[in-house]
Enzyme design. Structure first.
Site, short mmCIF file in Angstrom:
data_model
loop_
_atom_site.label_atom_id
_atom_site.label_comp_id
_atom_site.label_asym_id
_atom_site.label_seq_id
_atom_site.Cartn_x
_atom_site.Cartn_y
_atom_site.Cartn_z
N LYS A 83 40.49 49.51 47.34
CA LYS A 83 39.46 49.13 46.30
C LYS A 83 39.23 47.70 46.37
O LYS A 83 40.20 46.91 46.47
CB LYS A 83 40.04 49.49 45.03
CG LYS A 83 39.25 49.16 43.87
CD LYS A 83 38.33 50.46 43.50
CE LYS A 83 37.37 50.05 42.37
NZ LYS A 83 36.48 48.86 42.70
N LYS A 107 47.56 43.14 43.62
CA LYS A 107 46.95 43.08 42.14
C LYS A 107 47.19 44.76 41.82
O LYS A 107 47.74 45.00 40.70
CB LYS A 107 45.34 42.82 42.01
CG LYS A 107 45.18 41.53 42.03
CD LYS A 107 43.76 41.36 42.03
CE LYS A 107 43.56 39.78 41.99
NZ LYS A 107 41.98 39.40 41.73
N LYS A 119 38.14 44.71 50.49
CA LYS A 119 37.32 43.79 50.15
C LYS A 119 36.28 43.62 51.38
O LYS A 119 36.50 44.07 52.59
CB LYS A 119 38.18 42.17 50.47
CG LYS A 119 37.47 40.99 49.35
CD LYS A 119 37.76 41.50 48.06
CE LYS A 119 36.98 40.60 47.19
NZ LYS A 119 37.35 40.89 45.66
N THR A 203 38.02 40.74 33.83
CA THR A 203 38.64 39.62 34.26
C THR A 203 39.24 38.69 33.33
O THR A 203 40.48 38.23 33.12
CB THR A 203 38.00 39.01 35.55
OG1 THR A 203 37.84 39.93 36.50
CG2 THR A 203 39.12 37.88 35.99
N ASN A 234 31.31 33.15 35.32
CA ASN A 234 31.81 34.42 34.74
C ASN A 234 32.85 34.33 33.78
O ASN A 234 33.21 34.74 32.61
CB ASN A 234 31.43 35.77 35.42
CG ASN A 234 31.61 36.96 34.87
OD1 ASN A 234 31.01 37.18 33.75
ND2 ASN A 234 32.64 37.58 35.06
N SER A 361 37.77 48.42 36.76
CA SER A 361 37.31 49.29 37.54
C SER A 361 37.93 50.52 38.03
O SER A 361 37.31 51.66 38.19
CB SER A 361 37.38 48.39 38.97
OG SER A 361 36.17 47.56 39.02
#
Length: 427
Positions: A83, A107, A119, A203, A234, A361
């Protein structure tokens, strides 16, 4: 004539990316050693299991064809599907994508998700491309990597300079090829296409939860606490708003142009109203400070939310914060981490603090698989529970093992991958 300055900058950037990958591998090696794993485990986990490079021909608006280069790394899928986001940037490299895929694995392990890390990235500058050109590039990337991605293989998501619209194009392209596999193929989608509430600010919310937990450990009351945030994109802008609404005193913020400082506290709502789409607002003010000065301000909590290698051995001894919470990827070097730990500063590492995004996610993927969608309140409650548990787990390991929070986080994050690989008989 070759621009020497550009060549020097490119060489410096490549060196930094190599250092990021090597420093990540060093901490993983140390974490595995602390946990008693063999050298074979490190050899397995120090690089992605798969690294795919693709070439994407895109018909441009003027009729010409440009060939773009893209990457997709899958670090380790012993626990479950990989992921991770896809970034669009002119400086994307294979080394960077590798390092980021490893961080995603960590993570996922830290917050207990059934994922490995992935990624992706494309070497491009979407700011200099038209809307249709970006769409054709996004669809071309999906076609190029379609054989190795999917809801049970590898699940992309937004990252630097990608958003829910780009995810929607990617999902639509994938759906045309494999109708039965969408929408769980990708996360970060618009709500109307199966996205999740709370994804855009996830996040920053995860960082906020880590700040609260860290403040408790240091005996700092968040209401009235002085907070400095480097970066107003962001994550940084959402975080500034969350901290302001919680009663904290945001005394400093910065963007790529410079920083703003007011010891009495900045008017965050005013700044948010006036920042541009790239998070820039300091150019509207005369009395600005540099990013270097911002990092060394008097404050209780410092949040690097911009780029890597901001706190180094050169300025670590001048940091005045009691707590540092990393919202950016790799903002603190290994040497600086050691220096800050020796000074008694509590540093909450990026792999823990910024894991709210991958957590929500995961929630989106679960909702897609169930075909049942949660209200925003439920998403926030579940995120709170996951992040608090992860923080407590990492903090406990740090205290029990007498190590800094970064090493403790790596120890927690790497264990699940190592154990899953062992049970599968890979090592």
């Amino acid at each position: 004539m070759v621009d020497k300055t550009k060549l020097e900058k490119d060489a410096e950037r490549v060196k930094k990316e190599k250092n990021v990958l090597e420093s990540t591998q060093t901490v993983i090696h140390k974490a595995l050693g602390k946990l008693g794993y063999s050298e074979e485990v490190f050899e397995l986990l120090k690089e992605p299991l798969r690294m795919m490079t693709v070439r994407i021909p895109v018909k441009m608006d003027d009729g010409s064809t440009t060939i773009f280069t893209g990457f997709r790394a899958q670090h380790n899928d012993a626990v479950g599907p990989t992921k991770g986001g896809v970034r669009y940037h002119p400086n994307v490299t294979e080394t960077e994508v590798k390092a980021l895929s490893i961080w995603m694995s960590l993570k996922a392990g830290i917050v207990g998700l059934p994922y490995g890390g992935g990624k992706g990235g494309i070497i491009c500058d979407p700011r200099n491309m038209s809307f249709p050109e970006v769409e054709r590039l996004s669809r071309g990337y999906v076609r190029a990597i379609s054989q190795i991605v999917g809801p049970t293989k590898d699940i992309p998501a937004p990252d630097v300079q990608t958003n829910s619209q780009i995810m929607a194009w990617m999902m639509d392209e994938y759906s045309r090829m494999k109708e039965f596999d969408s929408p769980g193929f990708i996360t970060g989608k618009p709500l109307v296409l199966g996205g999740s509430h709370g994804r855009e600010s996830a996040t920053a919310k995860g960082v906020t939860i880590c700040i609260r937990e860290a403040a408790k450990r240091k005996g700092i009351n968040l209401e009235g606490a002085r907070i400095v945030i480097q970066g107003f994109g962001n994550a940084g802008s959402f975080l500034a708003k969350f901290m302001h609404d919680a009663g904290a005193n945001v005394v400093g913020i910065s963007d790529v142009q410079g920083g703003l400082y007011d010891p009495e506290g900045l008017d965050i709502d005013y700044l948010l109203d006036r920042r541009d789409s790239f998070g820039t607002v300091s150019n509207l003010f005369k009395n600005t400070i540099s990013n270097d000065e911002l990092l060394e301000l008097e404050c209780d909590i410092l949040v690097p939310a911009a780029i890597e290698n901001q706190i180094t051995e050169k300025n670590a001894d001048r940091i005045k914060a009691s707590i540092i919470v990393e919202a950016a990827n790799g903002p603190t070097t290994m040497k600086a981490t050691e220096m800050l730990y020796n000074r008694g500063i509590l540093l909450v590492p990026d792999v823990l603090a910024s894991s709210g995004g991958v957590t929500v996610s995961y929630f989106e993927w679960v909702q897609n698989n169930q075909g049942f969608y949660w209200e925003e309140e439920e998403v926030e409650e579940r995120l709170q529970a996951v992040m608090v548990k992860a923080f407590e787990n990492v903090y406990r390991v740090a205290q029990m093992r007498n190590v800094d929070m970064r090493l403790a986080a790596y120890m927690v994050g790497v264990r699940k991958m190592a154990e899953a690989s062992r049970f599968r008989g890979w090592i």
